[in-house]
Design a protein around this motif. Structure first.
Motif, mmCIF file in Angstrom:
data_model
loop_
_atom_site.group_PDB
_atom_site.id
_atom_site.type_symbol
_atom_site.label_atom_id
_atom_site.label_comp_id
_atom_site.label_asym_id
_atom_site.label_seq_id
_atom_site.Cartn_x
_atom_site.Cartn_y
_atom_site.Cartn_z
ATOM 1 N N SER A 156 13.307 55.485 68.049
ATOM 2 C CA SER A 156 13.100 54.637 66.867
ATOM 3 C C SER A 156 14.324 54.658 65.967
ATOM 4 O O SER A 156 14.686 53.648 65.357
ATOM 5 N N GLY A 157 14.986 55.830 65.881
ATOM 6 C CA GLY A 157 16.148 55.945 65.017
ATOM 7 C C GLY A 157 17.319 55.093 65.461
ATOM 8 O O GLY A 157 18.106 54.623 64.633
ATOM 9 N N LEU A 158 17.430 54.867 66.740
ATOM 10 C CA LEU A 158 18.543 54.081 67.259
ATOM 11 C C LEU A 158 18.474 52.623 66.850
ATOM 12 O O LEU A 158 19.478 51.902 66.881
ATOM 13 N N PHE A 159 17.281 52.163 66.424
ATOM 14 C CA PHE A 159 17.106 50.752 66.096
ATOM 15 C C PHE A 159 16.788 50.506 64.627
ATOM 16 O O PHE A 159 16.630 49.362 64.224
ATOM 17 N N GLY A 175 21.139 58.049 61.233
ATOM 18 C CA GLY A 175 21.457 59.469 61.228
ATOM 19 C C GLY A 175 20.287 60.326 60.783
ATOM 20 O O GLY A 175 20.011 61.376 61.376
ATOM 21 N N ASN A 176 19.568 59.874 59.753
ATOM 22 C CA ASN A 176 18.420 60.625 59.254
ATOM 23 C C ASN A 176 17.314 60.735 60.289
ATOM 24 O O ASN A 176 16.720 61.805 60.485
ATOM 25 N N VAL A 177 17.023 59.624 60.933
ATOM 26 C CA VAL A 177 15.932 59.619 61.907
ATOM 27 C C VAL A 177 16.302 60.436 63.146
ATOM 28 O O VAL A 177 15.477 61.181 63.685
ATOM 29 N N ILE A 178 17.548 60.300 63.592
ATOM 30 C CA ILE A 178 17.978 61.079 64.757
ATOM 31 C C ILE A 178 17.936 62.570 64.446
ATOM 32 O O ILE A 178 17.503 63.380 65.284
ATOM 33 N N SER A 179 18.361 62.954 63.250
ATOM 34 C CA SER A 179 18.313 64.371 62.886
ATOM 35 C C SER A 179 16.871 64.863 62.846
ATOM 36 O O SER A 179 16.586 66.012 63.227
ATOM 37 N N SER A 180 15.955 63.999 62.415
ATOM 38 C CA SER A 180 14.537 64.373 62.433
ATOM 39 C C SER A 180 14.047 64.564 63.861
ATOM 40 O O SER A 180 13.215 65.433 64.134
ATOM 41 N N ALA A 181 14.567 63.729 64.762
ATOM 42 C CA ALA A 181 14.163 63.844 66.163
ATOM 43 C C ALA A 181 14.659 65.142 66.779
ATOM 44 O O ALA A 181 13.951 65.809 67.538
#
Length: 425
Positions: free
Chosen positions: A68-71, A370-376
């Protein structure tokens, strides 16, 4: 006073910008179905009732969050093109549908789809979009507006885990998902439709409600007169990457801690009930910090705030590392909640203050990736290093390195000078 949109924004004594803040706070509140504090309440149910392996469920959650973070940057681009209001309404409708989808989980594939779209629409879009509209309504009180908006998220993270835990005792988990889907549809979507406007000029106003705009200003964007960066120009500055790094530290640490908090507390000879209390305490502390910080942050440089946040989080991790009792765990919760509260405001204002509002959706969207990927990524090192060493000491030491680096980077991430071809307002 009537509560119709026209009566509110035509009232000389009422700053309609505060109604925009209310809608933004509501968006933060209803982002809950995509937040870790909401979904984590279902994890044990999936493991026990559906007999799914915990490691697999955790991995699917992390992969879905990463996916989800990638999009998520695309949502900011869409908002820049068609407006925040239409985008928020569409996201609200889709989030309700995803809640209904999650109520029919029957396979790991359906679980993955639910995780991915819950995170994309809830944790990502429903927190990104309101942060795009507020800077267009407030300049002098921008931090204060973000402070009040963030309270929606604080209230959600404080109350919803308790509400859901109570609902699980009287209805099925499937019905809980459906309830939240319908609440998004019947509360958030209509209010956004009637009360949200993309910018004050649309209704004959100016930012900060300083004076009424002339009729011709309805077609003129105030942001057209601002200093601003294009996304490419912003990404060429050290400040962009420095503040981005400072922002991704806390989501990474918080998601890892939240996802494994019960296990962490049990490893320190505390109960799952203690873990639930600590989780709620995070939000209980964030609430006053979020509310108070907006009053002074408008006059403080963003890179200084980022440096302070890094040091507070380092202190929190140090306390957690040595925690062996509930009082120490509470001290950890106070420190971590303080860092979270400060960051929720700083994250909102830094991009518009540093790079303007004309391309805010695209720039903020990139930062959200960046925020979502770090959460992942967050839950993974906690799980992997726990399996290797049988405790969380190694991963906590590793996490301490991140805010130390963040402190040093923040000191050099000053507000960049805008390209000279743009004029100051």
């Amino acid at each position: 006073m009537k509560l119709s949109p026209k009566s509110l924004y035509s009232n000389n004594k009422f700053n309609y910008g505060w109604m925009i803040v209310f809608v933004a706070a509501l968006s933060y509140f209803f982002s809950a179905p995509g937040q870790t504090f909401f979904i984590s309440g279902f994890i044990d149910i999936y493991v026990k009732e559906l007999k799914w392996d915990r490691t697999i469920v955790s991995s699917l959650y992390s992969i879905a969050t990463l996916f989800s973070g990638l999009f998520i940057f695309s949502v900011g681009q869409i908002a820049d093109r068609i407006g925040t209001k239409i985008t928020m309404i569409a996201v609200g409708i889709l989030l309700g549908l995803v809640c209904i989808w999650n109520s029919f989980n029957f396979s790991l594939f359906s679980l993955f789809i639910g995780f991915a779209f819950s995170r994309f629409l809830g944790q990502g879009s429903m927190t990104l979009l309101p942060s795009l509209v507020l800077p267009k309504w407030f300049i002098k009180k921008r931090a204060m507006s973000f402070s009040i908006m963030s309270i929606g998220g604080v209230i959600a993270s404080t109350l919803i885990p308790i509400i859901n835990a109570s609902l699980f005792k009287i209805i099925s988990w499937r019905e809980v998902w459906r309830i939240w889907g319908f609440l998004v549809w019947i509360i958030f979507v209509p209010i956004t439709y009637f009360y949200l406007f993309n910018r004050p000029e649309e209704i004959g106003l100016l930012p900060d409600n300083e004076k009424r705009a002339d009729e011709h200003l309805r077609s003129i964007k105030f942001s057209d007169k601002e200093e601003y960066f294009t996304p490419k120009e912003a990404m060429k500055t050290f400040a962009f990457w420095g503040m981005l790094y400072c922002q991704i530290i806390l989501p990474l640490i918080t998601t890892g801690l939240t996802f494994h908090l019960i296990s962490i507390m049990e490893s320190k000879n505390m109960t799952s009930g203690n873990a639930a209390m600590i989780l709620s305490f995070f939000s209980m502390v964030s609430f006053p910090v979020t509310l108070i910080s907006g009053k002074f942050m408008d006059g403080v440089k963003q890179h200084h705030v980022a440096a302070v946040i890094s040091m507070i989080e380092l202190a929190a991790l140090l306390v957690l590392f040595f925690t062996d009792s509930l009082p120490m765990a509470i001290v950890f919760a106070v420190l971590h909640g303080t860092a979270t509260g400060l960051q929720s405001i700083n994250n909102g204002v830094v991009w518009s203050n540093y790079f303007g509002t004309l391309y805010l959706g695209s720039i903020r969207g990139i930062s959200m990736v960046g925020n979502v990927i770090s959460s992942a990524v967050g839950p993974l090192p906690f799980g992997i290093l726990f399996m290797k060493f049988g405790n969380y000491n190694a991963v906590l030491l590793l996490m301490m390195v991140l805010p130390v680096i963040g402190f040093l980077i923040a000191l050099f991430s000053k507000k960049p000078n805008a390209p000279k071809r743009y004029s100051v307002v």
